[in-house]
Structures are given as C-alpha cells and as structure tokens.
Scaffold this active site. Structure first.
Site, short mmCIF file in Angstrom:
data_model
loop_
_atom_site.label_atom_id
_atom_site.label_comp_id
_atom_site.label_asym_id
_atom_site.label_seq_id
_atom_site.Cartn_x
_atom_site.Cartn_y
_atom_site.Cartn_z
N LYS A 33 0.81 -1.21 0.15
CA LYS A 33 0.10 -0.09 -0.11
C LYS A 33 0.91 1.25 0.03
CE LYS A 33 -2.10 -1.31 3.65
NZ LYS A 33 -1.68 -2.59 3.94
N HIS A 58 5.20 1.12 6.12
CA HIS A 58 5.05 1.39 4.59
C HIS A 58 6.42 1.63 3.95
CE1 HIS A 58 0.45 2.46 5.04
NE2 HIS A 58 0.63 1.04 4.95
N GLN A 240 -2.20 -2.08 7.66
CA GLN A 240 -2.58 -3.64 7.64
C GLN A 240 -3.74 -3.74 6.81
OE1 GLN A 240 -3.35 -1.54 11.11
NE2 GLN A 240 -1.01 -1.93 11.17
P1 IMP Z 1 -0.54 -5.92 16.42
O1 IMP Z 1 -1.29 -4.98 15.59
O2 IMP Z 1 0.79 -5.64 16.63
O3 IMP Z 1 -1.40 -6.12 17.75
O4 IMP Z 1 -0.61 -7.46 15.58
C1 IMP Z 1 -1.69 -8.34 15.65
C2 IMP Z 1 -1.55 -9.14 14.20
O5 IMP Z 1 -1.48 -8.14 13.11
C3 IMP Z 1 -0.06 -9.81 14.05
O6 IMP Z 1 -0.57 -10.82 13.55
C4 IMP Z 1 0.66 -8.76 13.22
O7 IMP Z 1 1.63 -9.47 12.61
C5 IMP Z 1 -0.32 -8.25 12.40
N1 IMP Z 1 -0.06 -6.83 11.86
C6 IMP Z 1 -0.03 -5.62 12.62
N2 IMP Z 1 0.47 -4.78 11.87
C7 IMP Z 1 0.79 -5.35 10.55
C8 IMP Z 1 1.34 -4.69 9.33
O8 IMP Z 1 1.24 -3.53 9.23
N3 IMP Z 1 1.25 -5.71 8.28
C9 IMP Z 1 1.09 -6.95 8.27
N4 IMP Z 1 0.70 -7.52 9.55
C10 IMP Z 1 0.38 -6.61 10.78
#
Ligand code: IMP
Length: 439
Positions: A33, A58, A240
């Site tokens: 993105k 990003h 995300q």
């Molecule tokens: P958190 O957002 O750190 O709580 O992570 C929760 C889940 O979202 C985990 O599986 C992370 O690997 C995933 N995640 C969080 N941010 C990203 C991102 O920017 N890209 C891909 N996965 C993400």
C-alpha cells in the site's frame, strides 16, 4: 464520462478534481500500500492515516532512497501535500519523534504540511510491556503481534482509561494522568512477574516527546472539513489489511483497529457521504505475518519469494508466510470494503513460475464456501479449490504499460480482478514509482 454509483448518482460532483479515495489492503496487510499511496498522492491534496499505529510499516522507494514509514502518511515524501494522523490512530510519541527526525534528516519539510489529531490515543510503555506479557502467557496460541502495544492501547481507549494527544501536550495534566495509570498498570505488570515502570523516567521521556510533537497537534476534524470545503482531494491510507480487521478479520488473530474502509471515516471524522471511491490493494499472491489461518499457504511459493530476498516484514523483519492468491478472501474483502477499483502489486514476484494457482472456493466437511467463514476453527480446516494459470516466465519489472506485459500475465491479472469483483486499474511491477502500470 463522470462515474455513477450503484444508485446511478454521480460519484463525484467535482470531476475536475481527483476523487476522495479510501485505500485499503484487501488481504492480510503488507499488500504494498505504501508505494501505491505514494503514487496516488501525486494527485491528492491531503493524505490521512486513520487507524493502527507503528505496527504498520510502509516502504517507499524514491530516487534510490528507501523510506520505511510507520506512523507518518506516505504522502509526506511529496512536496506540497498535507499529511494528517487522524483520531483513530494510536501514537507512540517517542517512536514518532524518531520517525520525524529521520525524515527531517532527509530534508523532508514537515512544518505546515504535517498534522496530528489531538484526540488520537497515546501508546505508553506499559502497553508494550503488556502486549509482550500477554503474548508470552498465550505461548503457542500467541497472536504473533508486533509487540508495539497496539492491542493494549486500543483496549485502554475502549475502557475509557486512555491518554490522548491533547493530554500529552499539557505537561501538568499528563503527569497527573500518567501517575494514576502507571500505578494501576504496574500492579498488572507485577502480577505477570514483569518489571514495573518508573513514573519519573516515563514522564521525562514522554514530556520531551510531547514538547517536540506539540507544534503539529491540532483539531484534524475541522482541518479536514476545511479542506473539503476548499474541494481538496483526500486520500485515506489504510494500514494492515482486511483480514486483520478487529470486526471482519480472522479474530482473534487480528490487529485492534478497523482496517476496512469504514474505519477511515470514524478514524478521521470525515463522513461516508464525502467518500467517492474505495481502492483495494492486493499482492499477486498472498502473505501474512503473525499467527492465524492462511488457507492458501504454500511452502513452494514461500521458498521462492524468500529466496529472492522478498517478503520480510518492514516493521519486525520477520519472514512473511506466503501462499497462492486467494480469490475467496479478496472477494470477501471487496464486499466488506465496497472496493470499486483494484491495484495488484508484486506481479514480478511470480515471473519465474511455470504454473500459478488461485483459490476460487474453499471446501470443508463436504461444504463449499465462496466467502470466508467467520469461525477460524472452520477456516483453519478449509481446503482451497484451485484454478491453475500458466506462468509467463518473463521478467516484468521493466514493463511500463499494460500492452507491454506478457499475454499470460494480463490473463492472470484479468482473472484475479474478475474473481475479486473489482475493476483492475493499477499494476505494480516493482518498488519504484516508475514501476507502475495504469490501465
Ligand atoms: P498488532 O497489530 O501488533 O497487535 O499485531 C496483530 C496482528 O496483526 C499480528 O498478526 C501482526 O503480525 C499483524 N500486523 C500488525 N500490523 C501489521 C502490518 O502492518 N502488516 C502486516 N501485519 C500486521
């Protein structure tokens, strides 16, 4: 011809301007993105981040320099754009100051171009510690978070015990709130057997960061509405992806914000009827970091992509899990986001394959699904039903127009867009701005 929406109304009453666009990830995040936003920003006036925190990463390549942005909207790398961190974002102020310092060192102009919502919530060190402790406690059932404290920070927001940016930038008020919060959170940390935090240390670090951020802090809701009155074009950059959405994702293996298009409105204060279109971004295959179901996961494609040095997380450096394109998932994403247009990135990652698979349905216990089941225990057992496409076996990273792509690559792209149910408008064949094909 101006575009009309599904009820036949004009999508944009101002066709001479670029529409107000929400850009979302239609898979599990990391769809590329950052680069697409950077490309689209050329025509936008204002770029808005509306959810997530520095869990996002990003990556943008400009003129041979690689920038990894975590909180600052990618639009900051273009001149004369307004970049906004909206109310729906959770901000680690110390991390943000470091990011801003990095940008300033590259000569990026922030003053008058960059704004932070006063009502965004602050990520504090106890959020990070709790994130880590909870993950440790879960053991093999862990979510695989980025350990940036995102879940606990949004948890505090929902529990109405959060501290906001407008508190952070008022040193005395912040000290009172922090003292109360740290007292409670230290008890929780001690119960986990973790190190309690020093109020004095956190206060000093955060007050210093607050003072640095203060000049950028404002009421971004009125700022965005003033921009709308001037007929400025707004681009909402999602972080995300759809299946990490707290409501629509593979719960509990999700992040803690609404990553789908609706989150852009609540996370910015810009209402849905000011949005003209939703652009979904997908990779030409699928990836995921962290735990949780990934129906099309495949070792062959993972080895191939990792061997090419691709698919390592921008925030944590973790190798991403990889799989075939999952059209069941992207169709579901098109539905919940209202995706009008589709951007496919990383096409060049598939250049060497003989055969490429695409999941067109799932099967479990003799039942066929053409949408993503909500129960992850069911989703984990889903077997993809694949359709196969012949590989093009030609390098595509130098191609700059649609007709220059191999015919088999074009067929593949058309097929995944059709299966997703959205109009293909952009294909990306590499990280550079110039490696972008507009249809
Ligand atoms: P958190 O957002 O750190 O709580 O992570 C929760 C889940 O979202 C985990 O599986 C992370 O690997 C995933 N995640 C969080 N941010 C990203 C991102 O920017 N890209 C891909 N996965 C993400």
């Amino acid at each position: 011809m101006p575009r009309t929406n599904y009820r036949g109304f004009l999508v944009s009453a101002k066709p001479e301007f670029m529409a107000n666009i929400i850009l979302v990830g239609a898979q599990w995040g990391d769809e590329g993105k950052g680069k697409v936003i950077d490309v689209l920003t050329e025509k936008a006036d204002v770029v808005v981040r509306s959810q997530g925190g520095n869990n996002a990463g990003h990556t943008v390549h400009v003129g041979g320099t690689k920038y990894v942005l975590h909180l600052v909207p990618s639009g900051v790398l273009r001149e004369n754009k307004i970049c906004v961190i909206g109310n729906g974002v959770v901000i680690d102020p110390v991390g943000l100051v470091k990011e801003l310092d990095g940008l300033l060192a590259f000569g990026v102009k922030l003053e008058g171009h960059f704004f932070i919502s006063e009502t965004a919530h602050v990520v504090l060190p106890y959020h990070r510690s709790l994130d880590e402790q909870r993950e440790n406690l879960k053991g093999e059932h862990k979510i695989g978070t980025t350990k940036r404290g995102i879940g606990p920070a949004y948890g505090d927001k929902a529990a109405r015990t959060g501290i906001r940016v407008l508190d952070l930038v008022k040193p005395e008020r912040f000290a009172v709130l922090l003292e109360q919060r740290i007292r409670e959170q230290n008890e929780v940390l001690k119960a986990f057997g973790a190190q309690p935090l020093s109020f004095v240390q956190v206060l000093a670090e955060y007050q210093a960061a607050g003072a640095r951020l203060q000049p950028f802090v404002t009421n971004t809701v009125t700022l965005l509405h003033d921009a709308l009155k001037r007929k400025a074009s707004l681009l909402f950059e999602g972080a995300q992806g759809t299946f990490l959405d707290i409501d629509h994702g593979t719960y509990p293996f999700v992040t803690s914000s609404n990553t789908t298009s609706g989150g852009a409105c609540t996370g910015s204060g810009v209402p849905p009827n000011r949005i003209d279109k939703v652009v979904g971004v997908v990779k030409a295959y699928t990836t995921r970091v962290g735990e949780g179901p990934l129906p099309t996961e495949n070792a062959e494609i993972a080895d191939l992509l990792h061997g090419m040095g691709r698919e390592f997380g921008a925030t944590t450096g973790r190798p991403r899990r990889c799989g075939w394109f999952d059209a069941v998932a992207t169709r579901h994403a098109a539905m919940v986001n209202g995706i009008d247009e589709l951007t496919v990135t990383n096409l060049d990652g598939l250049d060497t394959l003989d055969t490429i698979k695409v999941a067109v349905a799932y099967e479990v216990d003799g039942k066929r699904y053409d949408y993503v089941p909500s129960d992850i225990q069911v989703l984990s057992r889903c077997q993809p039903v694949y359709e196969e496409f012949p590989g093009w076996k030609t390098e595509t990273s130098q191609v700059s127009e649609w007709k220059g792509l191999p015919a088999k690559a074009r067929s593949y792209l058309k097929a995944i867009a059709k299966l997703t149910g959205a109009k293909l408008t952009i294909v990306s064949v590499g990280p550079g701005r110039e490696q972008t094909i507009f249809l």
